[in-house]
Design a protein around this motif. Structure first.
Motif, short mmCIF file in Angstrom:
data_model
loop_
_atom_site.label_atom_id
_atom_site.label_comp_id
_atom_site.label_asym_id
_atom_site.label_seq_id
_atom_site.Cartn_x
_atom_site.Cartn_y
_atom_site.Cartn_z
N ASP A 38 0.84 -1.19 0.00
CA ASP A 38 0.00 0.00 0.00
C ASP A 38 0.88 1.25 0.00
OD1 ASP A 38 0.94 0.35 2.56
OD2 ASP A 38 -1.01 0.30 3.54
N LYS A 39 0.27 2.41 0.11
CA LYS A 39 1.02 3.67 0.00
C LYS A 39 1.98 3.89 1.16
CE LYS A 39 -2.41 6.03 -2.84
NZ LYS A 39 -3.34 7.18 -2.99
N VAL A 44 0.28 -6.12 0.83
CA VAL A 44 -1.16 -6.26 0.62
C VAL A 44 -1.51 -7.73 0.40
CG1 VAL A 44 -3.13 -5.59 -0.81
CG2 VAL A 44 -1.29 -3.95 -0.38
N VAL A 179 -3.88 2.19 -2.12
CA VAL A 179 -2.87 1.46 -2.90
C VAL A 179 -2.71 2.14 -4.25
CG1 VAL A 179 -2.16 -0.79 -3.80
CG2 VAL A 179 -3.64 -0.67 -1.77
N HIS A 183 0.26 -0.99 -8.26
CA HIS A 183 0.31 -2.13 -7.35
C HIS A 183 -1.02 -2.88 -7.29
CE1 HIS A 183 4.24 -1.69 -5.23
NE2 HIS A 183 4.15 -0.49 -5.77
#
Length: 311
Positions: A38-39, A44, A179, A183
């Protein structure tokens, strides 16, 4: 709780479980898998419950108590391996971002799955607390939202803060909040494709941009080119139903504009991602044009890469 967990790990024989080779159970790779981060850098994990609509798969894993225990051991092994890849040092990433796909989920109707799910949740609550950063439920049907509304008053505020729900229409938009699209797997609206050489120029590490196109408007993406090169780009519009065209406009106004892609009406049946490349021999700009004639806003994703020309 710690004492009980240590006892459970010994009884369940976690260290022996980790060493077992369960690679023959490849049909479960589509059920639970890790993909991207994720950011904030959390790995994930996707849980795809709709796969259990496959009768053969369902019978293989849930038809009796022994098979349900085997599935449970596989799921715990997967979790243990994922946890051992986390960083528990100061400032490290030590939680997992969970995405639960409820599309075509058997739901509460199948007793065996319900029992196995309850067993798994109990083990996770008792022995793996606070390992989840966020629980995002995508493609959530109305009955699931109603069920959550009914039980949410009994949850703590901390637990509720980790839950996010999205209907099918809102799934890509919701995922992109947490996200980056490069990705997110293609089937969930992103650019990431597993086991595919369809465009080897791009990887999960090549960033993508997201633009919202308003209803009945035209959006142009301008890519300035300051060198001779091969420009490669990917583009998709979620749901399509738009017209797409591409052109190269030279900086020298006496030169003609080159049409790379004539305006083409794109339908939802088209391939999700369009890939193009264009050899540029003079300075100028690439224009990617998307015309949205519908009454709905559209989400445009794109990314590009400048590749040097071979000598």
């Amino acid at each position: 709780m710690l004492k009980d967990t240590l006892q459970w790990r010994q009884t369940f024989d976690i260290e022996s479980l980790i060493q077992q080779d369960l690679k023959n159970d490849l049909d479960l790779e589509k059920v639970v898998f890790n993909h991207g981060v994720d950011k904030q850098g959390h790995p994930v994990c996707y849980n795809v419950y709709g796969e259990f609509e496959n009768k053969e798969l369902y019978e293989k894993w849930f038809s009796d108590g022994e098979k349900r225990l085997r599935f449970l051991r596989w799921r715990i092994q997967f979790l243990e391996k994922s946890i051992r890849m986390l960083d528990f040092g100061p400032g490290g990433v030590n939680t997992v971002f969970q995405i639960n796909d409820l599309k075509n989920s058997p739901g509460l109707a199948k007793r065996e799955l319900r029992v196995a799910t309850r067993q798994a949740l109990q083990i996770l609550q008792d022995n793996y607390p606070e390992f989840v950063e966020k629980q995002v439920f995508i493609n959530a049907p109305w009955w699931y939202l109603a069920f959550y509304t009914m039980i949410s008053p009994f949850m703590t505020q901390r637990t509720k803060s980790k839950f996010v729900f999205a209907s099918t229409a809102k799934t890509p938009e919701t995922l992109f909040k947490y996200v980056n699209p490069e990705h997110v797997p293609v089937q969930y609206g992103g650019f990431s494709v597993d086991y595919c050489n369809c465009n080897p120029e791009f990887t999960i590490n090549d960033p993508a941009s997201v633009i919202t196109i308003k209803p009945a408007t035209k959006q142009t993406v301008e890519i300035i080119v300051n060198e001779k090169c091969l420009l490669v780009w990917e583009l998709r519009v979620l749901g399509w139903e738009v017209s797409y065209s591409a052109e190269f406009v030279p900086s020298n106004e006496s030169h003609y504009t080159i049409i790379i892609q004539k305006a083409r009406k794109m339908s939802p049946a088209d391939e999700p991602v369009i890939s193009h490349s264009f050899k540029i021999s003079e300075l100028g700009k690439i224009l990617l044009n998307v015309d949205n004639p519908t009454s709905k806003k559209k989400t445009l994703l794109y990314r590009f890469k400048v590749c040097p020309l071979a000598e």
